[in-house]
Write a protein that holds these residues in place. Structure first.
Motif, mmCIF file in Angstrom:
data_model
loop_
_atom_site.group_PDB
_atom_site.id
_atom_site.type_symbol
_atom_site.label_atom_id
_atom_site.label_comp_id
_atom_site.label_asym_id
_atom_site.label_seq_id
_atom_site.Cartn_x
_atom_site.Cartn_y
_atom_site.Cartn_z
ATOM 1 N N MET A 226 0.828 -1.196 0.000
ATOM 2 C CA MET A 226 0.000 0.000 0.000
ATOM 3 C C MET A 226 0.869 1.256 0.000
ATOM 4 N N ARG A 227 0.406 2.257 -0.764
ATOM 5 C CA ARG A 227 1.152 3.511 -0.829
ATOM 6 C C ARG A 227 0.246 4.688 -0.433
ATOM 7 N N VAL A 228 0.736 5.535 0.439
ATOM 8 C CA VAL A 228 -0.044 6.695 0.876
ATOM 9 C C VAL A 228 0.730 7.965 0.536
ATOM 10 N N LEU A 229 0.043 8.888 -0.129
ATOM 11 C CA LEU A 229 0.645 10.189 -0.418
ATOM 12 C C LEU A 229 0.368 11.115 0.762
ATOM 13 N N LEU A 230 1.410 11.672 1.352
ATOM 14 C CA LEU A 230 1.232 12.566 2.496
ATOM 15 C C LEU A 230 1.695 13.959 2.090
ATOM 16 N N VAL A 231 0.726 14.866 1.930
ATOM 17 C CA VAL A 231 1.066 16.235 1.517
ATOM 18 C C VAL A 231 1.062 17.090 2.774
ATOM 19 N N THR A 232 2.212 17.343 3.309
ATOM 20 C CA THR A 232 2.265 18.110 4.553
ATOM 21 C C THR A 232 3.709 18.366 4.953
ATOM 22 N N SER A 233 3.902 19.407 5.739
ATOM 23 C CA SER A 233 5.228 19.627 6.334
ATOM 24 C C SER A 233 4.982 19.794 7.830
ATOM 25 N N SER A 234 5.880 20.352 8.552
ATOM 26 C CA SER A 234 5.686 20.714 9.962
ATOM 27 C C SER A 234 5.612 19.502 10.884
ATOM 28 N N ALA A 235 5.574 19.816 12.198
ATOM 29 C CA ALA A 235 5.515 18.756 13.200
ATOM 30 C C ALA A 235 4.200 17.971 13.097
ATOM 31 N N ARG A 236 3.130 18.641 12.682
ATOM 32 C CA ARG A 236 1.865 17.934 12.462
ATOM 33 C C ARG A 236 2.059 16.863 11.385
ATOM 34 N N GLY A 237 2.813 17.211 10.338
ATOM 35 C CA GLY A 237 3.103 16.257 9.269
ATOM 36 C C GLY A 237 3.907 15.079 9.797
ATOM 37 N N HIS A 238 4.874 15.365 10.687
ATOM 38 C CA HIS A 238 5.687 14.289 11.268
ATOM 39 C C HIS A 238 4.788 13.352 12.087
ATOM 40 N N ALA A 239 3.848 13.959 12.857
ATOM 41 C CA ALA A 239 2.942 13.133 13.677
ATOM 42 C C ALA A 239 2.034 12.283 12.787
ATOM 43 N N LEU A 240 1.576 12.848 11.664
ATOM 44 C CA LEU A 240 0.740 12.074 10.729
ATOM 45 C C LEU A 240 1.558 10.934 10.103
ATOM 46 N N ALA A 241 2.793 11.240 9.722
ATOM 47 C CA ALA A 241 3.662 10.212 9.128
ATOM 48 C C ALA A 241 3.914 9.089 10.138
ATOM 49 N N ASP A 242 4.121 9.463 11.396
ATOM 50 C CA ASP A 242 4.374 8.491 12.455
ATOM 51 C C ASP A 242 3.157 7.575 12.644
ATOM 52 N N ALA A 243 1.949 8.177 12.619
ATOM 53 C CA ALA A 243 0.730 7.367 12.792
ATOM 54 C C ALA A 243 0.560 6.404 11.613
ATOM 55 N N LEU A 244 0.869 6.864 10.408
ATOM 56 C CA LEU A 244 0.784 5.973 9.225
ATOM 57 C C LEU A 244 1.821 4.859 9.341
ATOM 58 N N ALA A 245 3.034 5.229 9.757
ATOM 59 C CA ALA A 245 4.139 4.250 9.800
ATOM 60 C C ALA A 245 3.892 3.162 10.842
ATOM 61 N N ARG A 246 3.094 3.473 11.873
ATOM 62 C CA ARG A 246 2.804 2.472 12.918
ATOM 63 C C ARG A 246 1.757 1.457 12.470
ATOM 64 N N SER A 247 1.114 1.699 11.342
ATOM 65 C CA SER A 247 0.038 0.807 10.887
ATOM 66 C C SER A 247 0.576 -0.595 10.576
ATOM 67 N N PRO A 248 -0.173 -1.640 10.950
ATOM 68 C CA PRO A 248 0.227 -2.998 10.571
ATOM 69 C C PRO A 248 0.294 -3.187 9.053
#
Ligand code: AMP
Ligand code: GLY
Length: 450
Positions: free
Chosen positions: A1-23
Protein backbone atom coordinates in the motif's frame (compact mmCIF):
# COMPACT_ATOMS: atom_id res chain seq x y z
CA UNK A 1 0.00 0.00 0.00
CA UNK A 2 1.15 3.51 -0.83
CA UNK A 3 -0.04 6.70 0.88
CA UNK A 4 0.64 10.19 -0.42
CA UNK A 5 1.23 12.57 2.50
CA UNK A 6 1.07 16.24 1.52
CA UNK A 7 2.27 18.11 4.55
CA UNK A 8 5.23 19.63 6.33
CA UNK A 9 5.69 20.71 9.96
CA UNK A 10 5.52 18.76 13.20
CA UNK A 11 1.87 17.93 12.46
CA UNK A 12 3.10 16.26 9.27
CA UNK A 13 5.69 14.29 11.27
CA UNK A 14 2.94 13.13 13.68
CA UNK A 15 0.74 12.07 10.73
CA UNK A 16 3.66 10.21 9.13
CA UNK A 17 4.37 8.49 12.46
CA UNK A 18 0.73 7.37 12.79
CA UNK A 19 0.78 5.97 9.22
CA UNK A 20 4.14 4.25 9.80
CA UNK A 21 2.80 2.47 12.92
CA UNK A 22 0.04 0.81 10.89
CA UNK A 23 0.23 -3.00 10.57
CA UNK A 24 -0.33 -2.37 6.84
CA UNK A 25 3.20 -0.89 6.73
CA UNK A 26 2.30 1.60 3.97
CA UNK A 27 4.97 3.19 1.83
CA UNK A 28 4.76 6.91 2.59
CA UNK A 29 5.27 9.18 -0.41
CA UNK A 30 5.91 12.57 1.12
CA UNK A 31 5.31 15.93 -0.51
CA UNK A 32 6.79 18.39 1.88
CA UNK A 33 7.51 22.12 1.84
CA UNK A 34 10.85 21.61 3.60
CA UNK A 35 13.29 18.76 4.11
CA UNK A 36 11.64 17.78 7.41
CA UNK A 37 13.99 15.22 9.00
CA UNK A 38 11.19 13.50 10.92
CA UNK A 39 9.01 12.90 7.86
CA UNK A 40 12.06 11.97 5.78
CA UNK A 41 13.07 9.26 8.25
CA UNK A 42 9.65 7.58 7.83
CA UNK A 43 8.95 8.17 4.12
CA UNK A 44 10.05 5.89 1.33
CA UNK A 45 10.12 8.90 -1.01
CA UNK A 46 10.49 12.56 -0.11
CA UNK A 47 9.65 15.30 -2.64
CA UNK A 48 10.53 18.75 -1.34
CA UNK A 49 8.30 21.20 -3.19
CA UNK A 50 5.73 23.94 -2.83
CA UNK A 51 2.55 22.25 -1.55
CA UNK A 52 0.51 24.78 -3.58
CA UNK A 53 2.08 23.70 -6.88
CA UNK A 54 -0.70 21.29 -7.87
CA UNK A 55 0.80 20.54 -11.31
CA UNK A 56 4.06 19.31 -9.81
CA UNK A 57 2.16 17.35 -7.16
CA UNK A 58 0.16 15.63 -9.92
CA UNK A 59 3.41 14.60 -11.62
CA UNK A 60 4.45 12.83 -8.41
CA UNK A 61 1.04 11.18 -8.16
CA UNK A 62 1.34 9.89 -11.74
CA UNK A 63 4.80 8.46 -11.05
CA UNK A 64 3.97 6.85 -7.71
CA UNK A 65 0.26 5.82 -8.06
CA UNK A 66 -0.68 6.04 -4.36
CA UNK A 67 -3.81 4.34 -2.98
CA UNK A 68 -4.99 7.47 -1.18
CA UNK A 69 -3.78 10.88 -0.04
CA UNK A 70 -3.69 12.58 3.35
CA UNK A 71 -3.48 16.37 3.15
CA UNK A 72 -2.26 18.30 6.20
CA UNK A 73 -2.25 22.11 5.81
CA UNK A 74 -5.15 24.51 5.29
CA UNK A 75 -3.84 26.25 2.16
CA UNK A 76 -3.85 23.27 -0.27
CA UNK A 77 -7.11 21.98 1.26
CA UNK A 78 -8.75 25.41 0.94
CA UNK A 79 -7.52 25.74 -2.67
CA UNK A 80 -9.09 22.41 -3.67
CA UNK A 81 -6.27 19.85 -3.80
CA UNK A 82 -8.78 17.09 -2.88
CA UNK A 83 -10.90 18.10 -5.92
CA UNK A 84 -7.84 17.90 -8.19
CA UNK A 85 -7.01 14.45 -6.81
CA UNK A 86 -10.60 13.26 -7.24
CA UNK A 87 -10.49 14.21 -10.94
CA UNK A 88 -7.67 11.70 -11.47
CA UNK A 89 -9.27 9.04 -9.25
CA UNK A 90 -7.14 9.53 -6.13
CA UNK A 91 -9.26 9.58 -2.95
CA UNK A 92 -8.25 11.99 -0.19
CA UNK A 93 -8.54 12.17 3.55
CA UNK A 94 -9.33 15.88 3.35
CA UNK A 95 -12.48 17.75 2.32
CA UNK A 96 -13.07 19.18 -1.13
CA UNK A 97 -12.89 22.94 -1.67
CA UNK A 98 -16.58 23.62 -1.22
CA UNK A 99 -16.68 21.70 2.10
CA UNK A 100 -13.39 23.24 3.26
CA UNK A 101 -15.18 26.61 3.36
CA UNK A 102 -15.95 25.55 6.93
CA UNK A 103 -12.40 26.82 7.59
CA UNK A 104 -11.70 29.15 4.68
CA UNK A 105 -14.77 31.33 5.22
CA UNK A 106 -15.83 32.32 8.73
CA UNK A 107 -18.99 33.87 7.27
CA UNK A 108 -19.93 30.63 5.49
CA UNK A 109 -19.68 28.70 8.76
CA UNK A 110 -21.67 31.19 10.84
CA UNK A 111 -24.40 31.28 8.17
CA UNK A 112 -24.35 27.47 7.86
CA UNK A 113 -24.84 27.04 11.60
CA UNK A 114 -27.66 29.57 11.67
CA UNK A 115 -29.43 28.07 8.65
CA UNK A 116 -29.27 24.56 10.13
CA UNK A 117 -30.33 25.71 13.62
CA UNK A 118 -27.01 24.81 15.28
CA UNK A 119 -27.32 27.12 18.21
CA UNK A 120 -23.65 27.58 19.17
CA UNK A 121 -22.60 30.91 17.63
CA UNK A 122 -22.15 34.23 19.35
CA UNK A 123 -24.25 37.13 17.99
CA UNK A 124 -22.79 37.84 14.56
CA UNK A 125 -23.27 39.73 11.30
CA UNK A 126 -21.64 39.09 7.94
CA UNK A 127 -21.03 42.30 5.96
CA UNK A 128 -20.51 42.06 2.22
CA UNK A 129 -19.12 44.58 -0.22
CA UNK A 130 -21.84 44.91 -2.81
CA UNK A 131 -20.71 43.77 -6.27
CA UNK A 132 -21.41 45.88 -9.38
CA UNK A 133 -22.50 48.86 -7.39
CA UNK A 134 -20.57 51.48 -5.56
CA UNK A 135 -22.58 50.85 -2.43
CA UNK A 136 -22.52 53.52 0.19
CA UNK A 137 -19.45 53.12 2.41
CA UNK A 138 -20.87 55.58 4.89
CA UNK A 139 -24.04 53.52 5.28
CA UNK A 140 -22.02 50.27 5.50
CA UNK A 141 -19.94 51.77 8.30
CA UNK A 142 -23.01 53.11 10.10
CA UNK A 143 -24.49 49.57 10.13
CA UNK A 144 -21.25 48.14 11.50
CA UNK A 145 -21.03 50.88 14.10
CA UNK A 146 -24.62 50.32 15.26
CA UNK A 147 -24.08 46.55 15.54
CA UNK A 148 -20.84 46.90 17.52
CA UNK A 149 -21.96 49.73 19.73
CA UNK A 150 -25.59 48.87 20.42
CA UNK A 151 -25.96 45.09 19.94
CA UNK A 152 -22.53 44.08 21.26
CA UNK A 153 -21.94 46.94 23.73
CA UNK A 154 -18.45 47.41 22.32
CA UNK A 155 -17.30 43.81 23.03
CA UNK A 156 -16.61 42.47 19.57
CA UNK A 157 -14.35 40.49 17.26
CA UNK A 158 -13.60 41.28 13.59
CA UNK A 159 -12.79 38.33 11.33
CA UNK A 160 -11.24 38.45 7.87
CA UNK A 161 -13.36 36.12 5.74
CA UNK A 162 -10.63 34.04 4.09
CA UNK A 163 -7.51 32.10 5.08
CA UNK A 164 -4.88 34.43 6.50
CA UNK A 165 -2.34 32.16 8.21
CA UNK A 166 -4.14 32.46 11.56
CA UNK A 167 -3.75 36.26 11.56
CA UNK A 168 -7.16 37.41 10.33
CA UNK A 169 -8.93 37.78 13.70
CA UNK A 170 -8.79 40.94 15.81
CA UNK A 171 -10.40 41.17 19.22
CA UNK A 172 -11.63 44.33 21.01
CA UNK A 173 -9.64 45.23 24.09
CA UNK A 174 -6.65 43.24 22.74
CA UNK A 175 -5.87 44.22 19.15
CA UNK A 176 -8.55 46.86 18.72
CA UNK A 177 -8.53 49.68 21.25
CA UNK A 178 -11.79 51.39 20.25
CA UNK A 179 -14.74 51.06 17.86
CA UNK A 180 -13.08 53.26 15.23
CA UNK A 181 -10.11 50.87 15.06
CA UNK A 182 -12.56 47.98 14.65
CA UNK A 183 -14.39 49.72 11.80
CA UNK A 184 -11.07 50.59 10.17
CA UNK A 185 -9.98 46.91 10.27
CA UNK A 186 -13.41 45.77 9.01
CA UNK A 187 -13.04 48.18 6.09
CA UNK A 188 -9.60 46.72 5.28
CA UNK A 189 -11.13 43.22 5.29
CA UNK A 190 -13.94 44.34 2.95
CA UNK A 191 -11.42 45.97 0.61
CA UNK A 192 -9.24 42.85 0.52
CA UNK A 193 -11.73 39.98 0.38
CA UNK A 194 -15.16 41.54 0.00
CA UNK A 195 -16.60 40.10 3.23
CA UNK A 196 -16.08 40.51 6.95
CA UNK A 197 -17.63 38.88 10.01
CA UNK A 198 -18.23 40.92 13.12
CA UNK A 199 -19.27 38.98 16.20
CA UNK A 200 -19.75 39.12 19.94
CA UNK A 201 -16.61 38.67 22.04
CA UNK A 202 -17.19 35.56 24.14
CA UNK A 203 -15.80 35.17 27.64
CA UNK A 204 -14.76 31.66 28.57
CA UNK A 205 -12.08 29.00 28.29
CA UNK A 206 -11.12 27.68 24.84
CA UNK A 207 -10.54 24.06 23.84
CA UNK A 208 -10.32 21.95 20.69
CA UNK A 209 -12.41 18.90 19.91
CA UNK A 210 -11.52 17.17 16.67
CA UNK A 211 -13.52 14.45 14.94
CA UNK A 212 -12.77 11.95 12.22
CA UNK A 213 -15.56 12.55 9.70
CA UNK A 214 -17.01 10.49 6.91
CA UNK A 215 -20.23 12.09 5.74
CA UNK A 216 -22.69 11.97 8.62
CA UNK A 217 -20.46 9.71 10.77
CA UNK A 218 -18.26 11.52 13.25
CA UNK A 219 -15.92 9.88 15.77
CA UNK A 220 -14.36 12.24 18.26
CA UNK A 221 -10.80 12.36 19.46
CA UNK A 222 -9.53 13.34 22.94
CA UNK A 223 -10.18 17.03 23.76
CA UNK A 224 -7.10 19.26 23.80
CA UNK A 225 -6.26 22.74 25.08
CA UNK A 226 -3.88 24.90 23.07
CA UNK A 227 -1.85 27.90 24.30
CA UNK A 228 -1.57 30.55 21.60
CA UNK A 229 0.33 33.27 23.47
CA UNK A 230 4.09 33.42 23.02
CA UNK A 231 5.20 33.76 26.65
CA UNK A 232 4.67 32.31 30.12
CA UNK A 233 1.41 33.19 31.85
CA UNK A 234 -0.43 33.62 28.52
CA UNK A 235 1.30 36.89 27.67
CA UNK A 236 2.80 38.27 24.45
CA UNK A 237 1.66 38.01 20.85
CA UNK A 238 -0.37 35.15 19.40
CA UNK A 239 1.55 32.28 17.79
CA UNK A 240 0.60 29.16 15.84
CA UNK A 241 0.36 27.45 19.27
CA UNK A 242 3.11 27.10 21.91
CA UNK A 243 1.85 23.83 23.34
CA UNK A 244 -1.11 21.73 24.32
CA UNK A 245 -2.32 19.12 26.77
CA UNK A 246 -4.93 16.35 26.86
CA UNK A 247 -6.09 14.40 29.90
CA UNK A 248 -6.28 10.64 30.52
CA UNK A 249 -10.11 10.66 30.52
CA UNK A 250 -10.08 12.36 27.08
CA UNK A 251 -11.82 15.41 28.57
CA UNK A 252 -10.17 18.49 30.15
CA UNK A 253 -10.04 19.40 33.84
CA UNK A 254 -12.24 22.51 33.43
CA UNK A 255 -14.95 20.85 31.30
CA UNK A 256 -18.10 19.07 32.45
CA UNK A 257 -19.35 15.88 30.86
CA UNK A 258 -22.17 17.96 29.33
CA UNK A 259 -19.72 20.45 27.78
CA UNK A 260 -17.88 17.66 26.03
CA UNK A 261 -21.09 16.00 24.87
CA UNK A 262 -22.35 19.31 23.49
CA UNK A 263 -19.12 19.95 21.56
CA UNK A 264 -19.20 16.44 20.11
CA UNK A 265 -22.86 16.90 19.10
CA UNK A 266 -22.05 20.26 17.46
CA UNK A 267 -19.33 18.57 15.34
CA UNK A 268 -21.90 15.92 14.32
CA UNK A 269 -24.51 18.53 13.41
CA UNK A 270 -21.98 20.59 11.42
CA UNK A 271 -20.88 17.51 9.43
CA UNK A 272 -24.56 16.75 8.67
CA UNK A 273 -25.24 20.38 7.71
CA UNK A 274 -22.22 20.36 5.37
CA UNK A 275 -23.66 17.45 3.39
CA UNK A 276 -26.97 19.29 2.96
CA UNK A 277 -25.29 22.57 2.07
CA UNK A 278 -22.62 21.26 -0.31
CA UNK A 279 -24.46 18.20 -1.68
CA UNK A 280 -21.60 15.84 -0.87
CA UNK A 281 -19.97 14.31 2.20
CA UNK A 282 -17.11 15.78 4.18
CA UNK A 283 -14.30 13.23 4.43
CA UNK A 284 -11.40 14.11 6.67
CA UNK A 285 -10.52 15.63 10.00
CA UNK A 286 -12.88 18.27 11.40
CA UNK A 287 -11.42 20.58 14.02
CA UNK A 288 -13.94 22.31 16.29
CA UNK A 289 -12.48 25.33 18.09
CA UNK A 290 -14.79 25.76 21.08
CA UNK A 291 -15.13 28.01 24.09
CA UNK A 292 -16.80 26.91 27.33
CA UNK A 293 -18.88 29.90 28.43
CA UNK A 294 -21.25 30.71 31.31
CA UNK A 295 -24.12 28.64 29.96
CA UNK A 296 -22.54 25.92 27.83
CA UNK A 297 -20.31 25.62 24.80
CA UNK A 298 -19.99 27.89 21.75
CA UNK A 299 -18.03 27.66 18.50
CA UNK A 300 -15.10 30.03 17.95
CA UNK A 301 -14.12 28.57 14.58
CA UNK A 302 -13.87 25.43 12.49
CA UNK A 303 -10.79 24.09 10.74
CA UNK A 304 -10.88 21.55 7.92
CA UNK A 305 -7.71 19.74 9.03
CA UNK A 306 -5.78 18.34 11.99
CA UNK A 307 -4.62 20.97 14.46
CA UNK A 308 -1.01 21.79 15.15
CA UNK A 309 -0.07 21.14 17.99
CA UNK A 310 -3.29 19.13 18.65
CA UNK A 311 -2.14 16.34 16.30
CA UNK A 312 0.98 15.92 18.44
CA UNK A 313 -1.12 15.07 21.52
CA UNK A 314 -3.78 13.01 19.79
CA UNK A 315 -1.94 10.83 17.28
CA UNK A 316 0.60 9.22 19.66
CA UNK A 317 -2.35 7.99 21.77
CA UNK A 318 -4.03 6.29 18.83
CA UNK A 319 -3.77 2.56 19.51
CA UNK A 320 -5.89 1.39 16.57
CA UNK A 321 -4.78 1.43 12.94
CA UNK A 322 -4.64 4.92 11.37
CA UNK A 323 -4.69 3.42 7.85
CA UNK A 324 -7.97 1.61 8.64
CA UNK A 325 -9.43 4.91 9.89
CA UNK A 326 -8.33 6.72 6.70
CA UNK A 327 -9.83 3.96 4.57
CA UNK A 328 -13.06 4.14 6.62
CA UNK A 329 -13.21 7.91 6.10
CA UNK A 330 -12.83 7.44 2.34
CA UNK A 331 -15.24 4.49 1.93
CA UNK A 332 -17.92 5.79 4.30
CA UNK A 333 -17.48 2.77 6.58
CA UNK A 334 -15.87 4.69 9.45
CA UNK A 335 -17.21 3.56 12.84
CA UNK A 336 -16.46 3.90 16.56
CA UNK A 337 -14.79 0.49 16.77
CA UNK A 338 -12.07 1.61 14.35
CA UNK A 339 -10.92 4.35 16.72
CA UNK A 340 -9.19 3.60 20.03
CA UNK A 341 -7.04 5.93 22.10
CA UNK A 342 -4.88 5.06 25.09
CA UNK A 343 -6.33 6.41 28.33
CA UNK A 344 -3.27 8.52 29.01
CA UNK A 345 -2.51 12.20 29.47
CA UNK A 346 -0.20 14.12 27.14
CA UNK A 347 1.63 17.44 27.37
CA UNK A 348 3.22 19.00 24.30
CA UNK A 349 5.62 21.94 24.54
CA UNK A 350 6.92 23.57 21.39
CA UNK A 351 10.61 24.42 21.16
CA UNK A 352 10.79 27.70 19.19
CA UNK A 353 13.61 30.06 18.15
CA UNK A 354 14.17 32.73 20.85
CA UNK A 355 12.83 35.62 18.76
CA UNK A 356 9.72 33.72 17.49
CA UNK A 357 7.12 34.93 16.55
CA UNK A 358 8.26 38.53 16.12
CA UNK A 359 11.50 37.93 14.22
CA UNK A 360 13.63 35.19 12.70
CA UNK A 361 17.00 36.21 14.18
CA UNK A 362 18.10 32.62 14.87
CA UNK A 363 17.34 31.21 11.40
CA UNK A 364 20.19 28.94 10.29
CA UNK A 365 21.65 28.49 13.79
CA UNK A 366 22.27 25.00 15.16
CA UNK A 367 19.93 23.22 17.57
CA UNK A 368 20.72 19.94 19.37
CA UNK A 369 18.18 17.50 20.77
CA UNK A 370 18.98 14.87 23.42
CA UNK A 371 19.99 11.55 21.83
CA UNK A 372 18.17 9.29 24.27
CA UNK A 373 14.39 9.73 24.24
CA UNK A 374 12.35 7.58 26.68
CA UNK A 375 9.44 5.46 25.40
CA UNK A 376 6.91 7.81 27.00
CA UNK A 377 8.09 10.83 24.97
CA UNK A 378 8.03 11.93 21.34
CA UNK A 379 9.87 14.61 19.40
CA UNK A 380 8.03 15.81 16.32
CA UNK A 381 10.21 17.95 14.06
CA UNK A 382 8.82 21.14 12.56
CA UNK A 383 10.62 24.04 10.92
CA UNK A 384 14.22 22.84 10.88
CA UNK A 385 16.54 21.29 8.37
CA UNK A 386 19.18 18.61 8.71
CA UNK A 387 22.54 18.92 6.99
CA UNK A 388 25.32 16.32 7.55
CA UNK A 389 23.65 15.06 10.73
CA UNK A 390 23.29 18.54 12.24
CA UNK A 391 19.95 20.34 12.77
CA UNK A 392 19.47 24.00 11.87
CA UNK A 393 16.63 26.31 12.90
CA UNK A 394 14.08 27.73 10.48
CA UNK A 395 12.21 30.84 11.60
CA UNK A 396 9.02 29.16 12.83
CA UNK A 397 8.17 26.50 15.45
CA UNK A 398 11.09 24.07 15.69
CA UNK A 399 9.83 20.86 17.31
CA UNK A 400 6.96 19.69 19.48
CA UNK A 401 8.10 17.68 22.49
CA UNK A 402 5.41 15.42 23.89
CA UNK A 403 5.35 13.72 27.28
CA UNK A 404 2.89 10.87 27.85
CA UNK A 405 1.85 9.72 31.33
CA UNK A 406 -0.88 8.21 33.47
CA UNK A 407 -1.82 11.77 34.50
CA UNK A 408 -1.04 15.35 33.49
CA UNK A 409 1.64 15.86 36.16
CA UNK A 410 3.58 12.83 34.91
CA UNK A 411 3.23 13.83 31.24
CA UNK A 412 4.30 17.41 32.00
CA UNK A 413 7.42 16.24 33.84
CA UNK A 414 8.51 14.09 30.90
CA UNK A 415 8.02 16.93 28.37
CA UNK A 416 9.71 19.49 30.63
CA UNK A 417 12.79 17.30 31.19
CA UNK A 418 13.40 16.79 27.49
CA UNK A 419 12.74 20.45 26.63
CA UNK A 420 15.31 21.60 29.18
CA UNK A 421 17.95 19.40 27.52
CA UNK A 422 17.56 20.99 24.06
CA UNK A 423 20.61 23.12 23.25
CA UNK A 424 20.61 26.20 21.04
CA UNK A 425 19.11 29.71 20.81
CA UNK A 426 15.61 28.42 21.57
CA UNK A 427 12.92 28.69 24.24
CA UNK A 428 9.71 26.97 25.32
CA UNK A 429 6.86 27.65 27.74
CA UNK A 430 7.56 25.87 31.04
CA UNK A 431 4.07 26.62 32.30
CA UNK A 432 2.14 24.62 29.69
CA UNK A 433 0.58 21.57 31.35
CA UNK A 434 1.76 22.67 34.80
CA UNK A 435 -0.54 22.23 37.81
CA UNK A 436 -0.62 26.01 38.36
CA UNK A 437 -1.78 26.91 34.88
CA UNK A 438 -4.37 24.14 34.78
CA UNK A 439 -5.72 25.25 38.18
CA UNK A 440 -5.94 28.79 36.76
CA UNK A 441 -8.21 27.50 33.97
CA UNK A 442 -10.39 25.58 36.44
CA UNK A 443 -10.72 28.70 38.64
CA UNK A 444 -11.50 30.86 35.62
CA UNK A 445 -14.28 28.51 34.56
CA UNK A 446 -15.71 28.42 38.12
CA UNK A 447 -15.69 32.23 38.23
CA UNK A 448 -17.45 32.49 34.84
CA UNK A 449 -20.08 29.97 35.84
CA UNK A 450 -20.53 31.39 39.33
P1 AMP B 1 -9.89 32.02 15.10
O1 AMP B 1 -8.91 32.26 14.01
O2 AMP B 1 -11.34 32.20 14.72
O3 AMP B 1 -9.59 30.82 15.94
O4 AMP B 1 -9.60 33.18 16.17
C1 AMP B 1 -8.33 33.32 16.76
C2 AMP B 1 -8.52 33.62 18.22
O5 AMP B 1 -9.33 34.77 18.37
C3 AMP B 1 -9.28 32.52 18.99
O6 AMP B 1 -8.44 31.49 19.41
C4 AMP B 1 -9.84 33.31 20.14
O7 AMP B 1 -8.88 33.46 21.16
C5 AMP B 1 -10.14 34.65 19.52
N1 AMP B 1 -11.57 34.69 19.13
C6 AMP B 1 -12.11 34.39 17.93
N2 AMP B 1 -13.45 34.55 17.96
C7 AMP B 1 -13.75 34.96 19.21
C8 AMP B 1 -14.98 35.31 19.87
N3 AMP B 1 -16.15 35.30 19.25
N4 AMP B 1 -14.91 35.68 21.18
C9 AMP B 1 -13.72 35.74 21.83
N5 AMP B 1 -12.55 35.43 21.27
C10 AMP B 1 -12.56 35.06 19.97
N1 GLY C 1 -3.89 24.79 17.15
C1 GLY C 1 -4.35 25.77 16.25
C2 GLY C 1 -4.46 25.34 14.85
O1 GLY C 1 -4.06 24.26 14.46
O2 GLY C 1 -4.99 26.11 14.06
Amino acid sequence: MRVLLVTSSARGHALADALARSPEKPEIISICANNNPGIRSLASEMHVMNVMDFEKILEVVKQTTPDFAVIGPDDPIGAGLADVFEEIGLPSVAPKKSLARVESSKGFTRNLMEKHCINASPKFMVFERKQNSRGDPAEEERDMYTFIDQELSGNYVVKYDALKGGKGVKVSGEHLKNVDEGIQYARECLDECGRVVIEEKLIGVEFSLLSFVSGSTTVEMPAVQDHKRAYEGDTGPNTGGMGTYSDANHSLPFLTHTDLRQASEINRLVAAALIKECGEPYRGFLYGGFIAVKDGVKVIEYNARFGDPEALNILPLLSSDFVTICQGIISGELNDEMVRFDKKATVCKYIVPKSYPERKDEKGMEVKFPREIPGNARIYYGDLSEVDGKMFLGGSRTAGIVGIGKNLAEAEKVAQEICSKVEGPVRFRSDIGSGNLIQKRIDEMKRIRG
